[in-house]
Design a protein around this motif. Structure first.
Motif, PDB file in Angstrom:
ATOM      1  N   ARG A 230      37.059 -25.758 -21.835  1.00  0.00           N
ATOM      2  CA  ARG A 230      36.851 -26.683 -22.947  1.00  0.00           C
ATOM      3  C   ARG A 230      35.943 -27.831 -22.528  1.00  0.00           C
ATOM      4  NH1 ARG A 230      42.223 -25.211 -23.311  1.00  0.00           N
ATOM      5  NH2 ARG A 230      42.962 -27.022 -22.169  1.00  0.00           N
ATOM      6  N   PRO A 231      34.689 -27.523 -22.168  1.00  0.00           N
ATOM      7  CA  PRO A 231      33.764 -28.587 -21.760  1.00  0.00           C
ATOM      8  C   PRO A 231      33.552 -29.587 -22.898  1.00  0.00           C
ATOM      9  CG  PRO A 231      32.581 -26.523 -22.123  1.00  0.00           C
ATOM     10  CD  PRO A 231      34.036 -26.196 -22.167  1.00  0.00           C
ATOM     11  N   ALA A 232      33.447 -30.862 -22.520  1.00  0.00           N
ATOM     12  CA  ALA A 232      33.392 -31.927 -23.526  1.00  0.00           C
ATOM     13  C   ALA A 232      32.113 -31.914 -24.341  1.00  0.00           C
ATOM     14  CB  ALA A 232      33.561 -33.287 -22.845  1.00  0.00           C
ATOM     15  N   ASN A 233      31.014 -31.462 -23.726  1.00  0.00           N
ATOM     16  CA  ASN A 233      29.738 -31.438 -24.442  1.00  0.00           C
ATOM     17  C   ASN A 233      28.799 -30.437 -23.777  1.00  0.00           C
ATOM     18  OD1 ASN A 233      28.760 -32.739 -22.104  1.00  0.00           O
ATOM     19  ND2 ASN A 233      28.906 -34.778 -23.020  1.00  0.00           N
ATOM     20  N   ASP A 234      27.601 -30.309 -24.304  1.00  0.00           N
ATOM     21  CA  ASP A 234      26.640 -29.341 -23.777  1.00  0.00           C
ATOM     22  C   ASP A 234      26.245 -29.652 -22.337  1.00  0.00           C
ATOM     23  OD1 ASP A 234      26.679 -27.971 -26.148  1.00  0.00           O
ATOM     24  OD2 ASP A 234      24.828 -28.861 -26.943  1.00  0.00           O
ATOM     25  N   PHE A 235      26.194 -30.944 -21.998  1.00  0.00           N
ATOM     26  CA  PHE A 235      25.854 -31.324 -20.622  1.00  0.00           C
ATOM     27  C   PHE A 235      26.891 -30.778 -19.639  1.00  0.00           C
ATOM     28  CE2 PHE A 235      26.884 -34.292 -17.167  1.00  0.00           C
ATOM     29  CZ  PHE A 235      25.704 -34.232 -16.430  1.00  0.00           C
ATOM     30  N   VAL A 236      28.170 -30.968 -19.951  1.00  0.00           N
ATOM     31  CA  VAL A 236      29.235 -30.470 -19.073  1.00  0.00           C
ATOM     32  C   VAL A 236      29.202 -28.953 -19.020  1.00  0.00           C
ATOM     33  CG1 VAL A 236      31.724 -30.379 -18.676  1.00  0.00           C
ATOM     34  CG2 VAL A 236      30.677 -32.495 -19.505  1.00  0.00           C
ATOM     35  N   TYR A 237      29.023 -28.318 -20.166  1.00  0.00           N
ATOM     36  CA  TYR A 237      28.956 -26.854 -20.248  1.00  0.00           C
ATOM     37  C   TYR A 237      27.883 -26.314 -19.316  1.00  0.00           C
ATOM     38  CZ  TYR A 237      28.572 -22.217 -22.426  1.00  0.00           C
ATOM     39  OH  TYR A 237      28.538 -20.870 -22.657  1.00  0.00           O
ATOM     40  N   SER A 238      26.711 -26.943 -19.345  1.00  0.00           N
ATOM     41  CA  SER A 238      25.599 -26.496 -18.505  1.00  0.00           C
ATOM     42  C   SER A 238      25.843 -26.826 -17.033  1.00  0.00           C
ATOM     43  CB  SER A 238      24.302 -27.154 -18.988  1.00  0.00           C
ATOM     44  OG  SER A 238      23.222 -26.835 -18.149  1.00  0.00           O
ATOM     45  N   LEU A 239      26.392 -28.009 -16.762  1.00  0.00           N
ATOM     46  CA  LEU A 239      26.593 -28.462 -15.382  1.00  0.00           C
ATOM     47  C   LEU A 239      27.524 -27.540 -14.619  1.00  0.00           C
ATOM     48  CD1 LEU A 239      26.173 -30.790 -13.239  1.00  0.00           C
ATOM     49  CD2 LEU A 239      28.304 -31.748 -14.130  1.00  0.00           C
ATOM     50  N   VAL A 240      28.644 -27.157 -15.237  1.00  0.00           N
ATOM     51  CA  VAL A 240      29.648 -26.363 -14.519  1.00  0.00           C
ATOM     52  C   VAL A 240      29.444 -24.867 -14.681  1.00  0.00           C
ATOM     53  CG1 VAL A 240      31.353 -28.210 -14.679  1.00  0.00           C
ATOM     54  CG2 VAL A 240      31.320 -26.417 -16.427  1.00  0.00           C
ATOM     55  N   GLY A 241      28.414 -24.472 -15.424  1.00  0.00           N
ATOM     56  CA  GLY A 241      28.153 -23.050 -15.599  1.00  0.00           C
ATOM     57  C   GLY A 241      29.263 -22.355 -16.342  1.00  0.00           C
ATOM     58  N   ALA A 242      29.699 -22.963 -17.444  1.00  0.00           N
ATOM     59  CA  ALA A 242      30.839 -22.432 -18.189  1.00  0.00           C
ATOM     60  C   ALA A 242      30.557 -21.076 -18.819  1.00  0.00           C
ATOM     61  CB  ALA A 242      31.264 -23.435 -19.271  1.00  0.00           C
ATOM     62  N   ASP A 243      29.297 -20.658 -18.829  1.00  0.00           N
ATOM     63  CA  ASP A 243      28.962 -19.347 -19.388  1.00  0.00           C
ATOM     64  C   ASP A 243      29.013 -18.247 -18.329  1.00  0.00           C
ATOM     65  OD1 ASP A 243      26.815 -20.324 -18.002  1.00  0.00           O
ATOM     66  OD2 ASP A 243      25.300 -19.653 -19.426  1.00  0.00           O
ATOM     67  N   ASP A 244      29.349 -18.603 -17.085  1.00  0.00           N
ATOM     68  CA  ASP A 244      29.426 -17.620 -16.000  1.00  0.00           C
ATOM     69  C   ASP A 244      30.823 -17.654 -15.401  1.00  0.00           C
ATOM     70  OD1 ASP A 244      28.852 -15.768 -14.092  1.00  0.00           O
ATOM     71  OD2 ASP A 244      27.583 -17.048 -12.877  1.00  0.00           O
ATOM     72  N   MET A 245      31.818 -17.429 -16.250  1.00  0.00           N
ATOM     73  CA  MET A 245      33.185 -17.622 -15.833  1.00  0.00           C
ATOM     74  C   MET A 245      33.702 -16.554 -14.870  1.00  0.00           C
ATOM     75  SD  MET A 245      34.262 -20.394 -16.967  1.00  0.00           S
ATOM     76  CE  MET A 245      35.929 -20.029 -16.474  1.00  0.00           C
ATOM     77  N   VAL A 246      33.133 -15.349 -14.944  1.00  0.00           N
ATOM     78  CA  VAL A 246      33.590 -14.313 -14.020  1.00  0.00           C
ATOM     79  C   VAL A 246      33.340 -14.748 -12.578  1.00  0.00           C
ATOM     80  CG1 VAL A 246      33.261 -11.938 -13.268  1.00  0.00           C
ATOM     81  CG2 VAL A 246      33.300 -12.466 -15.710  1.00  0.00           C
ATOM     82  N   ARG A 247      32.178 -15.350 -12.333  1.00  0.00           N
ATOM     83  CA  ARG A 247      31.883 -15.874 -10.999  1.00  0.00           C
ATOM     84  C   ARG A 247      32.848 -17.005 -10.642  1.00  0.00           C
ATOM     85  NH1 ARG A 247      28.897 -20.155  -9.010  1.00  0.00           N
ATOM     86  NH2 ARG A 247      28.298 -20.755 -11.120  1.00  0.00           N
TER      87      ARG A 247
END
Length: 322
Positions: A230-247
């Motif tokens: 549940r990233p707070a915004n697009d910046f956090v989403y991009s920073l932590v790589g929330a789209d690559d959760m398997v890794r």
């Protein structure tokens, strides 16, 4: 009571167009390892250095165990806080033993107590006292220097530790080993640690909580599991790589996704395969798939503390619908 509390803390350096730290508020519970994460220039090191008053805030207050640190003598404050920096910061003209003894001497400890503490800490960071106490920093590898730096920061038995990218100048293999060391020591000592990093994998591996900073502001403060799912915004989403959760499954600990509420735990827990709370979610997923078990019992020192299901892992990997 929180160990550290930031209350609307700001710092604007002279000649700068915007604050380096901008109205930051946050409470850090005792015994938590909090990683301050963000890109270069986001204010993370500046915020860290205000805790031991290397910088003074322009406005706002910082509290240590409920005390406003601006009302404490700087020397007394710093004796209560361990400080570890990149490349160890050891005094090159002092032996390992002399480096570790700096704070105990300032605290007025007698010689037998200091010598015992030196040997205790060298053993704690897995350096043999007889072999290393009389060496000088130049005679140590980078990883060994960081271990001594950690021992020195622990010498006065502070409850709060500040760590400013301590492994940033070390090779990847040694860095991983030192991360293991921090996790081992934290389980044993339960210090309150503020750890600055720009490395997302390091942050996810170490943190009980992540403090994400962007342009001087705290934009999210939460457990790694929640930051990823549940990233707070697009910046956090991009920073932590929330789209690559398997890794990320290999980086997140089981405890970040388990259910620990005793009232919700399954009555069939004793029949489930077990896993340690500090194992990775990747290991947990492998165990569930291998055994076909609907849930795993999570252990801490052999005692059950929670349970983990495939659904929890799926949620953590954002494989379920968002």
């Amino acid at each position: 009571m929180s160990a550290i509390r930031f209350d609307q803390v700001s710092l604007q350096f002279a000649g700068m167009s915007r604050p380096s730290v901008d109205q930051c508020s946050c409470e850090i519970a005792s015994g938590q390892l909090v990683v301050i994460l963000g890109p270069s220039g986001c204010g993370k090191t500046t915020l860290l250095k205000m805790v031991n008053r290397l910088y003074e805030p322009t406005s706002g207050q910082i509290y240590l165990d409920g005390q406003d640190i601006s009302r404490l003598k700087v020397t007394a404050l710093r004796q209560r806080i361990g400080y570890v920096i990149q490349q160890s910061g050891l005094f090159p003209h002092m032996s390992v033993a002399q480096n570790i003894a700096v704070v105990p001497k300032l605290l007025g400890w007698d010689r037998p107590r200091i010598q015992a503490r030196i040997d205790e800490l060298l053993s704690l960071v897995q350096l043999q006292p007889a072999e290393y106490r009389n060496r000088y920093p130049a005679q140590l590898s980078g990883g060994q220097q960081q271990r001594v730096g950690l021992a020195r920061a622990l010498a006065g038995d502070p409850q709060v530790m500040l760590m400013d990218e301590p492994f940033g100048a070390i090779d990847a293999i040694t860095r991983s080993s030192l991360q293991d060391e921090i996790l081992r020591l934290q389980r044993q000592l339960k210090k309150t640690i503020l750890f600055v990093s720009h490395d997302v994998e390091e942050a996810l591996r170490l943190a009980d909580y992540l403090m994400i900073m962007q342009q001087g502001k705290i934009v999210q403060y939460d457990r790694p599991f929640n930051v990823l799912t549940r990233p707070a915004n697009d910046f956090v989403y991009s920073l932590v790589g929330a789209d690559d959760m398997v890794r990320q499954l290999s980086l997140l600990r089981v405890e970040t996704a388990m259910i620990s509420d005793r009232n919700r735990l399954s009555l069939t827990q004793s029949e489930s395969p077990t896993i340690d709370r500090y194992d990775s979610l990747r290991h947990a997923l492998s165990l569930i798939l291998k055994t076909g078990a609907p849930r795993l019992t999570v252990l801490d020192n052999g005692a059950p503390v929670g349970e983990l299901t495939l659904e929890h892992i799926r949620d953590s990997a954002s494989l379920a619908s968002r």
